[in-house]
Design a protein around this motif. Sequence first.
Motif, PDB file in Angstrom:
ATOM      1  N   THR A 149       0.825  -1.209   0.000  1.00 29.52           N
ATOM      2  CA  THR A 149       0.000   0.000   0.000  1.00 29.52           C
ATOM      3  C   THR A 149       0.860   1.260   0.000  1.00 29.52           C
ATOM      4  O   THR A 149       0.494   2.262  -0.624  1.00 29.52           O
ATOM      5  CB  THR A 149      -0.985   0.007   1.187  1.00 29.52           C
ATOM      6  OG1 THR A 149      -0.258  -0.105   2.407  1.00 29.52           O
ATOM      7  CG2 THR A 149      -1.983  -1.130   1.078  1.00 29.52           C
ATOM      8  N   ASP A 150       2.007   1.217   0.695  1.00 26.38           N
ATOM      9  CA  ASP A 150       2.926   2.361   0.657  1.00 26.38           C
ATOM     10  C   ASP A 150       3.460   2.575  -0.754  1.00 26.38           C
ATOM     11  O   ASP A 150       3.550   3.711  -1.234  1.00 26.38           O
ATOM     12  CB  ASP A 150       4.096   2.150   1.623  1.00 26.38           C
ATOM     13  CG  ASP A 150       3.664   2.216   3.081  1.00 26.38           C
ATOM     14  OD1 ASP A 150       2.564   2.759   3.358  1.00 26.38           O
ATOM     15  OD2 ASP A 150       4.417   1.706   3.945  1.00 26.38           O
ATOM     16  N   ALA A 151       3.807   1.479  -1.434  1.00 25.82           N
ATOM     17  CA  ALA A 151       4.303   1.577  -2.811  1.00 25.82           C
ATOM     18  C   ALA A 151       3.211   2.122  -3.733  1.00 25.82           C
ATOM     19  O   ALA A 151       3.484   2.918  -4.638  1.00 25.82           O
ATOM     20  CB  ALA A 151       4.782   0.216  -3.295  1.00 25.82           C
ATOM     21  N   TRP A 152       1.947   1.712  -3.495  1.00 25.52           N
ATOM     22  CA  TRP A 152       0.840   2.221  -4.300  1.00 25.52           C
ATOM     23  C   TRP A 152       0.692   3.727  -4.079  1.00 25.52           C
ATOM     24  O   TRP A 152       0.508   4.483  -5.043  1.00 25.52           O
ATOM     25  CB  TRP A 152      -0.457   1.498  -3.932  1.00 25.52           C
ATOM     26  CG  TRP A 152      -1.626   1.925  -4.766  1.00 25.52           C
ATOM     27  CD1 TRP A 152      -1.998   1.422  -5.976  1.00 25.52           C
ATOM     28  CD2 TRP A 152      -2.585   2.950  -4.461  1.00 25.52           C
ATOM     29  NE1 TRP A 152      -3.118   2.077  -6.444  1.00 25.52           N
ATOM     30  CE2 TRP A 152      -3.488   3.022  -5.523  1.00 25.52           C
ATOM     31  CE3 TRP A 152      -2.742   3.826  -3.386  1.00 25.52           C
ATOM     32  CZ2 TRP A 152      -4.553   3.915  -5.554  1.00 25.52           C
ATOM     33  CZ3 TRP A 152      -3.801   4.716  -3.418  1.00 25.52           C
ATOM     34  CH2 TRP A 152      -4.697   4.762  -4.496  1.00 25.52           C
ATOM     35  N   ASN A 153       0.762   4.175  -2.819  1.00 21.87           N
ATOM     36  CA  ASN A 153       0.633   5.605  -2.504  1.00 21.87           C
ATOM     37  C   ASN A 153       1.732   6.422  -3.163  1.00 21.87           C
ATOM     38  O   ASN A 153       1.491   7.542  -3.641  1.00 21.87           O
ATOM     39  CB  ASN A 153       0.650   5.836  -0.987  1.00 21.87           C
ATOM     40  CG  ASN A 153      -0.697   5.570  -0.372  1.00 21.87           C
ATOM     41  OD1 ASN A 153      -1.728   5.843  -0.975  1.00 21.87           O
ATOM     42  ND2 ASN A 153      -0.700   5.019   0.824  1.00 21.87           N
ATOM     43  N   GLU A 154       2.942   5.901  -3.195  1.00 24.83           N
ATOM     44  CA  GLU A 154       4.056   6.625  -3.808  1.00 24.83           C
ATOM     45  C   GLU A 154       3.943   6.680  -5.323  1.00 24.83           C
ATOM     46  O   GLU A 154       4.367   7.657  -5.943  1.00 24.83           O
ATOM     47  CB  GLU A 154       5.386   5.976  -3.418  1.00 24.83           C
ATOM     48  CG  GLU A 154       5.752   6.166  -1.964  1.00 24.83           C
ATOM     49  CD  GLU A 154       7.007   5.405  -1.572  1.00 24.83           C
ATOM     50  OE1 GLU A 154       7.765   4.966  -2.474  1.00 24.83           O
ATOM     51  OE2 GLU A 154       7.232   5.246  -0.356  1.00 24.83           O
ATOM     52  N   GLY A 155       3.385   5.650  -5.919  1.00 22.97           N
ATOM     53  CA  GLY A 155       3.336   5.586  -7.380  1.00 22.97           C
ATOM     54  C   GLY A 155       2.040   6.091  -7.994  1.00 22.97           C
ATOM     55  O   GLY A 155       1.916   6.148  -9.212  1.00 22.97           O
ATOM     56  N   LYS A 156       1.054   6.482  -7.197  1.00 17.96           N
ATOM     57  CA  LYS A 156      -0.234   6.898  -7.761  1.00 17.96           C
ATOM     58  C   LYS A 156      -0.096   8.220  -8.509  1.00 17.96           C
ATOM     59  O   LYS A 156       0.721   9.073  -8.167  1.00 17.96           O
ATOM     60  CB  LYS A 156      -1.285   6.994  -6.660  1.00 17.96           C
ATOM     61  CG  LYS A 156      -1.041   8.091  -5.663  1.00 17.96           C
ATOM     62  CD  LYS A 156      -2.055   8.065  -4.543  1.00 17.96           C
ATOM     63  CE  LYS A 156      -1.671   9.139  -3.526  1.00 17.96           C
ATOM     64  NZ  LYS A 156      -2.437   9.047  -2.318  1.00 17.96           N
ATOM     65  N   ASP A 157      -0.902   8.334  -9.554  1.00 15.48           N
ATOM     66  CA  ASP A 157      -0.944   9.564 -10.337  1.00 15.48           C
ATOM     67  C   ASP A 157      -2.370   9.722 -10.871  1.00 15.48           C
ATOM     68  O   ASP A 157      -3.270   8.995 -10.470  1.00 15.48           O
ATOM     69  CB  ASP A 157       0.094   9.537 -11.464  1.00 15.48           C
ATOM     70  CG  ASP A 157      -0.075   8.343 -12.397  1.00 15.48           C
ATOM     71  OD1 ASP A 157      -1.071   7.613 -12.270  1.00 15.48           O
ATOM     72  OD2 ASP A 157       0.796   8.146 -13.257  1.00 15.48           O
TER      73      ASP A 157
ATOM     74  N   THR B 148      -3.913   6.583 -12.344  1.00 13.76           N
ATOM     75  CA  THR B 148      -4.341   5.605 -11.339  1.00 13.76           C
ATOM     76  C   THR B 148      -5.779   5.876 -10.940  1.00 13.76           C
ATOM     77  O   THR B 148      -6.607   4.959 -10.869  1.00 13.76           O
ATOM     78  CB  THR B 148      -3.424   5.689 -10.098  1.00 13.76           C
ATOM     79  OG1 THR B 148      -2.082   5.471 -10.506  1.00 13.76           O
ATOM     80  CG2 THR B 148      -3.818   4.657  -9.061  1.00 13.76           C
TER      81      THR B 148
END
Length: 196
Positions: free
Chosen positions: A163-171, A174
């Motif tokens: 979930t942390d990786a998703w938060n960092e990569g969202k744009d 997404t």
Amino acid sequence: MSQPVPPPGNPYAQGAPGQQPAGQNPFAPGAPQQPAGQNPFGQAPDGQNPFGAYPPAPAPRRNNIGLGILAAVVAALVTAGIYGAVLGGVEVEIGWAAVGVGFAVGFAAGKVGGTNPVLPIVSAVLALGAVYLGQLVGIAVFASKEFGLSFTELFFQQFGMLTDAWNEGKDAMTFLFLALGPVAAFSGARKAGASD
């Protein structure tokens, strides 16, 4: 040479009332005709269909919200896994895949549950969750390939890291894909329910 004897009970035997005599052409000029307005392939005089049973009646319209929601949950889990595998395999987000996830969830709910007006809404919520879960699965598939880790260990034991990786990569894309899934689910549920 002798005449063949007709079997007993033959309705076309000579002398049967209202029937064509045996051995004569019913379409020959002067042959007795079917009375006007009577369908020769319709009901027999005793009310029975002479050609067997009628085709089955169409199934009654389903309106089972519980089965519809269950079908949507199963479709959401299955499509989230497929969506995640595709994302992790190609390493890029694909819009039509998010639409496919949503449509599959909605279609399953509408086809099984019928026209209940709650199903499109529930389908949209489940599709949103399925697209999000699919994105997390995609991150886990990518990370397991990249770092040589076990997918199951990464997904089930390191979920917070995903979930942390998703938060960092969202744009913006997404969120666009997160929106496409529910819209497709709502539409799919309504169409499947109406076509039933």
